[in-house]
Design an enzyme around this catalytic site. Structure first.
Site, PDB file in Angstrom:
ATOM      1  N   SER A 206      -3.148   7.012  -0.194  1.00 29.96           N
ATOM      2  CA  SER A 206      -2.340   5.932  -0.734  1.00 29.96           C
ATOM      3  C   SER A 206      -1.143   5.653   0.155  1.00 29.96           C
ATOM      4  O   SER A 206      -1.301   5.339   1.327  1.00 29.96           O
ATOM      5  CB  SER A 206      -1.934   6.277  -2.169  1.00 29.96           C
ATOM      6  N   ASP A 312     -11.550   0.670  -6.056  1.00 36.01           N
ATOM      7  CA  ASP A 312     -10.105   0.898  -6.090  1.00 36.01           C
ATOM      8  C   ASP A 312      -9.409  -0.436  -6.349  1.00 36.01           C
ATOM      9  O   ASP A 312      -9.377  -1.306  -5.480  1.00 36.01           O
ATOM     10  CB  ASP A 312      -9.645   1.494  -4.755  1.00 36.01           C
ATOM     11  N   HIS A 343      -9.131   4.834  -7.247  1.00 40.60           N
ATOM     12  CA  HIS A 343      -8.110   5.366  -6.337  1.00 40.60           C
ATOM     13  C   HIS A 343      -8.135   6.895  -6.403  1.00 40.60           C
ATOM     14  O   HIS A 343      -7.295   7.526  -7.055  1.00 40.60           O
ATOM     15  CB  HIS A 343      -6.759   4.809  -6.764  1.00 40.60           C
TER      16      HIS A 343
END
Length: 663
Positions: A206, A312, A343
């Protein structure tokens, strides 16, 4: 050098004999598993160093910036754990680095691990398994607090210059090009060149992976490889999509979220500047250019191992798609894993294979071991929960962008999708309904509904594979001065998929643990196991894209529309790799606001599509011929959805700890 040999007849005979013997030996090696070639061991770093006795230290590296405007250069905190044995013998080692804003505010991994320190401020726990596993194998692990976070100076600027420089300065320090200090405010220097080879591999999920992308895009020397997991390549595309706002479309609140309490007391002016520089309107500004790494892909010297969840909807799949394409165009060495999850870190969806692959990846690029990983298939794709396939290159070389065209059907809004253009004057009309979205549209694909226009192929006679990024070009006439558009590709047919809409976004965290490396009393190498969380569905959203129709003429600036005027624009859909099985249908849906994904416009427009001037370009493996074969020879009967409940599969945004949070 070879020794010169006088060429007598006897010598020539000897050479001929030797050549024959060598050829025979080579043939034996090629056909026999006992040959020398089959016996050659593959080098691999082994856990020969003590993790308990490892050196744990903190260093503050000068970034060369003064982001908080206090008149002093910002220093970022760098926590290091490295094996003691190489240091004792003067042997230098490479570094695995994770630069993150989350080490204090939120934690890393699905157990939310944070850094911990002893009473003297020395690091005790390093989140995740990288330290436990790799330090005994002869690597240093370095965890960097981005500016403004945890124990660092400055202010976090959400992907801007300060974020990237926080980590780049550490790469420079590891190579002797930047200054480090033993304390946050002192003058005693800390040097890494006594123990570091200068070879660095950056990794992170991320925001952390985004920093890895950004540092690689600077072309910094010493960064040998990056492993971005669910990472951003352009921050504009995290908050907007072609002018249309997504989630909370201003990054300044993220700065406040990750900054330390001390930093938030001094960083108000920075947050105000971020708000001003990144307008909610979606207009492109200089601040977005600063936060866009894609144009700098040509500067990347590191190899890149991309990992992303195709479902995601936090860091959406367009982020890896545009980055991958830019890297490919510039010949950057790369590898990719695409999962069915949202995610999620690969440690939580394919743990054993991930640790083994990452180990070999770092051994090759940081230690220089010839273990063959650079010659293996480029792509691993998850086709069904825990079922993976590989591709030598990705997308496959047989992939061709193929134009499909919508047509009118037997009922309004229930059209066809094929290769034949619609007749001039053919139209479909829908009215934006912000209370509905892609799941609602797909569930009623075979019904005339006011909020969408759907176009569907006949049932496929053969599998049809999409691999890469799609676009949808529309000619649309709005009834109001503002309009947002959504284009969605859907696989219509029953399947069992990872339940990306549920908590965990495709995984379930179990109670039992498995261990990956060595532990200490303050830093365990044992983590909760996971398993796939699945759902039975009647359709699967394959890819989606959004746009503000007001950006039809200039992608960098929206403008009011003239009601009744036709506008043509192209929507960019997220990259995917999906096989639509035989018996299923492929659908293209065009609608307005995609509920919970796209903020609605200021008006409620009715949109009329000119079908003769609307088309989709899809990356089909086998191209137009594959589509023709897949759609030929079927009787055209529709496979209507059974009406079975979706078992919670809707939209995963509600499961994010914070809407729009990147972690």
């Amino acid at each position: 050098m070879p020794i010169p040999v006088r060429r007598t007849r006897r010598a020539r005979l000897s050479c001929r004999t030797l050549v024959a013997a060598a050829a025979a030996a080579l043939m034996t090696a090629l056909v026999s598993p006992t040959g020398a070639q089959a016996q050659a061991p593959v080098r691999e770093s082994k856990p020969v160093h003590s993790y308990a006795d490892a050196i744990r230290e903190s260093v503050w590296v000068d970034t060369g910036l003064d982001g908080d405007g206090d008149g002093r250069g910002d220093r970022v905190a760098v926590d290091i754990v490295r094996p003691r044995e190489p240091a004792a013998t003067g042997r230098k080692i490479p570094v695995i680095m994770d630069a993150s804003p989350y080490y204090a505010c939120c934690g890393r991994g699905n157990e939310g691990q944070k850094k911990t320190y002893d009473a003297a401020g020395n690091p005790v726990q390093f989140p995740l398994f990288y330290d436990n596993y790799f330090v005994p194998r002869g690597y240093a692990f370095v965890a960097v607090d981005l500016a403004g976070t945890n124990r660092s100076d400055g202010c976090d600027d959400v992907g801007g210059r300060s974020d990237v420089q926080s980590a780049k300065a550490v790469v420079d320090w590891l190579n002797g090009r930047a200054r480090g200090y033993t304390t946050r405010t002192g003058s005693d220097r800390a040097r890494a060149t006594t123990w570091s080879t200068g070879k660095v591999g950056m990794i992170g999920k991320s925001w952390d992976g985004t920093i890895a992308n950004g540092v690689a895009a600077t072309g910094v020397e010493g960064l040998e490889t990056i492993v971005p997991i669910g990472a951003i390549s352009s921050w504009y595309d995290y908050f907007h999509s072609q002018g249309a706002p997504l989630y909370n479309a201003n990054p300044s609140w993220l700065s406040e979220y990750v900054n330390s309490p001390e930093a938030n007391g001094r960083c108000g002016a920075v947050q105000e500047r971020i708000t001003t520089a990144t307008p909610y309107s979606g207009d492109w500004t200089r601040a977005w250019s600063e936060r866009n790494h894609v144009p700098d892909a040509g500067k990347v010297k590191a190899s890149v191992f991309v990992v992303h969840g195709q479902q995601d909807l936090n860091v959406r799949a367009n982020q890896f798609g545009q980055w991958w394409d830019a890297l490919a165009a510039r010949g950057v060495e790369r590898k990719i894993w695409l999962s069915q999850t949202g995610h999620v870190d690969p440690f939580d969806f394919r743990r054993a294979d991930w640790v083994r692959t990452l180990h070999r990846w770092f051994d090759h690029y940081l230690l220089g071991y010839e273990n063959g990983i650079d010659r293996e298939p480029m792509a691993d794709i998850e086709r069904a929960p825990d079922r993976w396939t590989t591709d030598r290159v990705w997308p496959p070389r047989a992939t061709e962008r193929t134009t499909l065209r919508p047509g009118t059907g037997a009922a309004p809004g229930v059209g066809t999708l094929g290769r034949t253009p619609a007749a001039p004057g053919a139209t479909e009309t829908f009215t934006d309904d912000p209370g509905l979205g892609e799941i609602d549209w797909a569930a009623r694909i075979d019904e005339s509904t006011a909020a969408k226009a759907g176009f569907v192929t006949r049932p496929l006679a053969r599998d049809l594979r999409l691999s890469g990024s799609s676009t949808v070009t529309v000619t649309a006439t709005p009834s109001t001065a503002t309009a947002h558009l959504t284009a969605v590709l859907v696989d219509l047919g029953p399947d069992t998929i990872r339940d990306y809409a549920a908590a965990g976004e495709g995984i379930t965290t179990l109670t039992q643990r498995s261990c990956w490396g060595a532990s200490t009393s303050g830093d365990s190498a044992c983590f909760k196991d996971t398993e796939a969380r699945t759902a039975d569905v009647e359709f699967t959203v394959v890819s989606r894209g959004w746009a503000d129709l007001g950006t039809w003429a200039d992608p960098g600036r929206g403008r009011p529309l003239t009601p009744g005027t036709a506008y043509t624009m192209t929507l960019k859909l997220a990259a995917t790799d999906h096989v639509v099985p035989a018996g299923h249908r492929l659908a293209l849906i065009v609608g307005g606001t995609d509920k919970d994904l796209l903020d609605p416009p200021s008006t409620t427009p009715t949109i009329t599509l000119d079908l003769a001037r609307t088309s989709a370009k899809l990356p089909l493996v086998g191209g137009a011929d594959a589509f023709t074969r897949a759609t030929a020879g079927t009787d055209g009967a529709r496979l209507a959805p059974s009406g079975r409940a979706l078992n919670g599969v809707g939209h995963p945004r509600s499961n994010h700890p914070v809407p729009g949070e990147v972690r």
